[in-house]
Each structure stands twice: as structure tokens, then as C-alpha cells.
Design a protein around this motif. Structure first.
Motif, PDB file in Angstrom:
ATOM      1  N   LEU A   7       0.800  -1.218   0.000  1.00  0.00           N
ATOM      2  CA  LEU A   7       0.000   0.000   0.000  1.00  0.00           C
ATOM      3  C   LEU A   7       0.835   1.271   0.000  1.00  0.00           C
ATOM      4  O   LEU A   7       0.398   2.305  -0.501  1.00  0.00           O
ATOM      5  N   ASP A   8       2.024   1.207   0.569  1.00  0.00           N
ATOM      6  CA  ASP A   8       2.854   2.407   0.705  1.00  0.00           C
ATOM      7  C   ASP A   8       3.990   2.362  -0.310  1.00  0.00           C
ATOM      8  O   ASP A   8       4.812   1.460  -0.264  1.00  0.00           O
ATOM      9  N   SER A   9       4.043   3.344  -1.191  1.00  0.00           N
ATOM     10  CA  SER A   9       5.143   3.373  -2.149  1.00  0.00           C
ATOM     11  C   SER A   9       6.422   3.890  -1.500  1.00  0.00           C
ATOM     12  O   SER A   9       7.524   3.548  -1.926  1.00  0.00           O
ATOM     13  N   GLN A  10       6.258   4.725  -0.471  1.00  0.00           N
ATOM     14  CA  GLN A  10       7.414   5.272   0.224  1.00  0.00           C
ATOM     15  C   GLN A  10       7.088   5.462   1.690  1.00  0.00           C
ATOM     16  O   GLN A  10       5.981   5.914   2.021  1.00  0.00           O
ATOM     17  N   GLU A  15      15.930   7.774  11.949  1.00  0.00           N
ATOM     18  CA  GLU A  15      16.828   6.747  12.463  1.00  0.00           C
ATOM     19  C   GLU A  15      16.477   6.388  13.898  1.00  0.00           C
ATOM     20  O   GLU A  15      16.113   7.260  14.693  1.00  0.00           O
ATOM     21  N   GLU A  16      16.537   5.105  14.214  1.00  0.00           N
ATOM     22  CA  GLU A  16      16.256   4.505  15.523  1.00  0.00           C
ATOM     23  C   GLU A  16      14.761   4.407  15.826  1.00  0.00           C
ATOM     24  O   GLU A  16      14.380   3.899  16.885  1.00  0.00           O
ATOM     25  N   ALA A  17      13.915   4.882  14.939  1.00  0.00           N
ATOM     26  CA  ALA A  17      12.471   4.729  15.128  1.00  0.00           C
ATOM     27  C   ALA A  17      12.029   3.362  14.616  1.00  0.00           C
ATOM     28  O   ALA A  17      12.712   2.756  13.782  1.00  0.00           O
ATOM     29  N   PRO A  18      10.874   2.870  15.091  1.00  0.00           N
ATOM     30  CA  PRO A  18      10.339   1.600  14.558  1.00  0.00           C
ATOM     31  C   PRO A  18       9.668   1.833  13.211  1.00  0.00           C
ATOM     32  O   PRO A  18       9.256   2.952  12.882  1.00  0.00           O
ATOM     33  N   VAL A  19       9.547   0.751  12.438  1.00  0.00           N
ATOM     34  CA  VAL A  19       8.903   0.873  11.135  1.00  0.00           C
ATOM     35  C   VAL A  19       8.107  -0.387  10.832  1.00  0.00           C
ATOM     36  O   VAL A  19       8.450  -1.486  11.295  1.00  0.00           O
ATOM     37  N   GLU A  20       7.021  -0.208  10.083  1.00  0.00           N
ATOM     38  CA  GLU A  20       6.233  -1.334   9.579  1.00  0.00           C
ATOM     39  C   GLU A  20       5.948  -1.089   8.111  1.00  0.00           C
ATOM     40  O   GLU A  20       5.435  -0.038   7.732  1.00  0.00           O
ATOM     41  N   LEU A  21       6.284  -2.060   7.281  1.00  0.00           N
ATOM     42  CA  LEU A  21       5.978  -2.007   5.850  1.00  0.00           C
ATOM     43  C   LEU A  21       4.863  -3.009   5.591  1.00  0.00           C
ATOM     44  O   LEU A  21       4.992  -4.185   5.920  1.00  0.00           O
ATOM     45  N   ARG A  22       3.782  -2.536   4.967  1.00  0.00           N
ATOM     46  CA  ARG A  22       2.594  -3.364   4.847  1.00  0.00           C
ATOM     47  C   ARG A  22       2.564  -4.157   3.547  1.00  0.00           C
ATOM     48  O   ARG A  22       2.980  -3.667   2.490  1.00  0.00           O
ATOM     49  N   THR A 109       8.180  -0.954  -1.689  1.00  0.00           N
ATOM     50  CA  THR A 109       8.095   0.186  -0.773  1.00  0.00           C
ATOM     51  C   THR A 109       9.495   0.709  -0.538  1.00  0.00           C
ATOM     52  O   THR A 109      10.378  -0.055  -0.127  1.00  0.00           O
ATOM     53  N   LEU A 110       9.687   1.977  -0.804  1.00  0.00           N
ATOM     54  CA  LEU A 110      10.977   2.597  -0.534  1.00  0.00           C
ATOM     55  C   LEU A 110      11.029   3.044   0.920  1.00  0.00           C
ATOM     56  O   LEU A 110      10.234   3.891   1.343  1.00  0.00           O
ATOM     57  N   LEU A 111      11.919   2.441   1.677  1.00  0.00           N
ATOM     58  CA  LEU A 111      12.137   2.850   3.068  1.00  0.00           C
ATOM     59  C   LEU A 111      13.242   3.902   3.074  1.00  0.00           C
ATOM     60  O   LEU A 111      14.376   3.619   2.679  1.00  0.00           O
ATOM     61  N   ALA A 112      12.893   5.119   3.478  1.00  0.00           N
ATOM     62  CA  ALA A 112      13.846   6.235   3.484  1.00  0.00           C
ATOM     63  C   ALA A 112      14.123   6.617   4.933  1.00  0.00           C
ATOM     64  O   ALA A 112      13.271   7.226   5.593  1.00  0.00           O
ATOM     65  N   VAL A 113      15.293   6.238   5.439  1.00  0.00           N
ATOM     66  CA  VAL A 113      15.650   6.513   6.819  1.00  0.00           C
ATOM     67  C   VAL A 113      16.425   7.832   6.880  1.00  0.00           C
ATOM     68  O   VAL A 113      17.434   8.006   6.208  1.00  0.00           O
ATOM     69  N   GLN A 114      15.916   8.713   7.716  1.00  0.00           N
ATOM     70  CA  GLN A 114      16.517  10.051   7.826  1.00  0.00           C
ATOM     71  C   GLN A 114      17.243  10.195   9.163  1.00  0.00           C
ATOM     72  O   GLN A 114      16.798   9.660  10.167  1.00  0.00           O
TER      73      GLN A 114
END
Lengths: 115, 113
Positions: A7-10, A15-22, A109-114
Motif C-alpha cells: 500500500l505504501d510506495s514510500q 533513524e532509531e524509530a520503529p517501522v512497519e511495511l505493509r 516500498t521505498l524505506l527512506a531513513v533520515q
């Protein structure tokens, strides 16, 4: 026919935060489920797979995913991301017992860590 | 570094020309796959081999694309003539067999001018 929806293209995250890719899939038969990661100008690397057994699957680089049959989902999670996790992530399925081993991929899904 | 070897890594050619890609799978892997990945999309299977036999080539544009795996080891994918729409990443993968995880090479990035 099988299909995979990411569902998420990006997904931007600090940094150091949690993430979920659906990831959600559609299939009339049982499937095996996979997550792959692709760094720029490289091939795909297998992160983790669900074939059977425990619905919580642990993979490389601290990632895990949970298979939910009732919701036909296979979401990818990481409790704390690093800059180096920035990449494209693909969810994919294979039909169990199928004549071929064709992977059906989502659109990524592009995971962009800042920082 | 990927264990599936592909060459070349990059290829730039003009439309109407012929182009060929080579893949050497992981030793012992009987199943070999060629995928095409258009920018911004997931890979799509073009052809699957089991040893030297084609198992699935339903998505291969057979008027211009051909693939072979003569001795059941390495494989070649050819396009003739190339068209602008063929610009994409071409990925090779291999596995021990059906249902086993697929391991990918680093791909060939094709640009058609």
C-alpha cells in the motif's frame, strides 16, 4: 491468480524509530510468502520467508514479519532502523504445490531513513 | 556480493540492435529464472528453466526474446531487435528447486537509445 499489494510506495522514518511495511496478498490457494530487499543498482536479497509453522518469522538485519491468514497480510517490521536500511523492499508470494516457482511481487516500498 | 553471476552489469544499445545477457547460477541449483524489472515496479518472470527445459515462458515476448540453458547450467537471454520499451533491469535467479528460496544476481541494467 495471485496478487500482492504494497500500500505504501514510500515510507519516511527517522533513524532509531520503529517501522512497519505493509503487504497484503490475494490468492485462492495456499502461498509461501517472502520479503526481499533491493539496494540501488543491485539484485534482490532475501530478508525472510514464511513456508509453514510459526506465524512470526525472523529474518536478517533485525527484521521480522508476521503472517496473518485471516487478514491475508504479511507485514514487515523492525523495532529500530538504521541509515543503512534505506532501500526498496518487495513482498512476494509463490503458490504452494504449483507447477512453477514463479514469484509474484508487489510494487515495492521505498524505506527512506533520515538522520 | 551476489553468488549468482550476471554479465554485463550495464548495457547501452540502440533500438533495432541485438543484445544478450548471461547468467551463471549457484552451483547445484537446478532451477533458473529470468525476471524483468521496470523502473519503479517489482520484477516479473520472463522464463523459468528446470535443468535445460523451459517450465514457464508464458510472459516472454517470443517474437523478439529468446532464452536458452543448453547444458542445464548457465543461461543466455537474447533480445532481437531491441525496442525502447525494453529498457529495464534484467535479473537472473536460481534455486535448488520448486518451493525453495530464490537467490538473485545483481542484474543487467539495459538502456535502449
Amino acid at each position: 491468480a495471485q496478487s500482492v499489494t504494497q500500500l505504501d510506495s514510500q515510507v519516511p522514518v527517522f533513524e532509531e524509530a520503529p517501522v512497519e511495511l505493509r503487504c497484503n496478498y490475494s490468492s485462492s490457494v495456499s502461498v509461501y510468502l517472502f520479503w526481499y530487499v533491493q539496494y540501488p543498482n543491485q539484485g534482490l536479497q532475501l530478508l525472510l520467508k514464511y513456508l509453514s509453522g510459526s506465524t512470526l518469522v525472523k529474518g536478517i538485519n533485525g527484521f521480522e514479519a508476521e503472517f496473518n491468514k485471516s487478514q491475508t497480510s504479511f507485514h514487515l517490521r523492525k523495532p529500530s532502523v538504521h541509515i543503512s536500511d534505506t532501500a526498496e523492499y518487495f513482498c512476494a508470494v509463490i503458490t504452494v504445490g504449483g507447477a512453477t516457482n514463479k514469484l509474484i511481487f508487489g510494487t515495492g516500498t521505498l524505506l527512506a531513513v533520515q538522520p | 556480493e551476489a553468488e549468482v553471476a550476471q554479465s554485463p552489469r550495464y548495457k547501452i544499445t540502440e533500438k533495432s540492435q541485438a543484445v544478450a545477457f548471461w547468467c551463471d547460477p549457484i552451483s547445484g541449483h537446478a532451477t533458473l529464472y529470468w525476471y524483468r524489472q521496470i523502473l519503479g515496479q517489482g520484477p516479473e518472470l520472463l522464463v523459468q528453466f528446470q535443468d535445460e527445459s523451459v517450465v514457464d515462458d508464458s510472459q516472454l515476448p517470443k517474437d523478439r526474446f529468446s532464452a536458452e540453458r543448453l547444458k542445464g547450467v548457465d543461461s543466455t537471454l537474447k533480445i532481437q531487435p531491441a525496442e525502447l520499451g525494453d529498457s529495464a533491469m534484467y535479473l537472473c535467479a536460481s534455486s535448488f528447486g520448486v518451493g525453495q528460496p530464490q537467490h538473485f544476481g545483481d542484474g543487467t541494467r539495459l538502456s535502449i537509445l
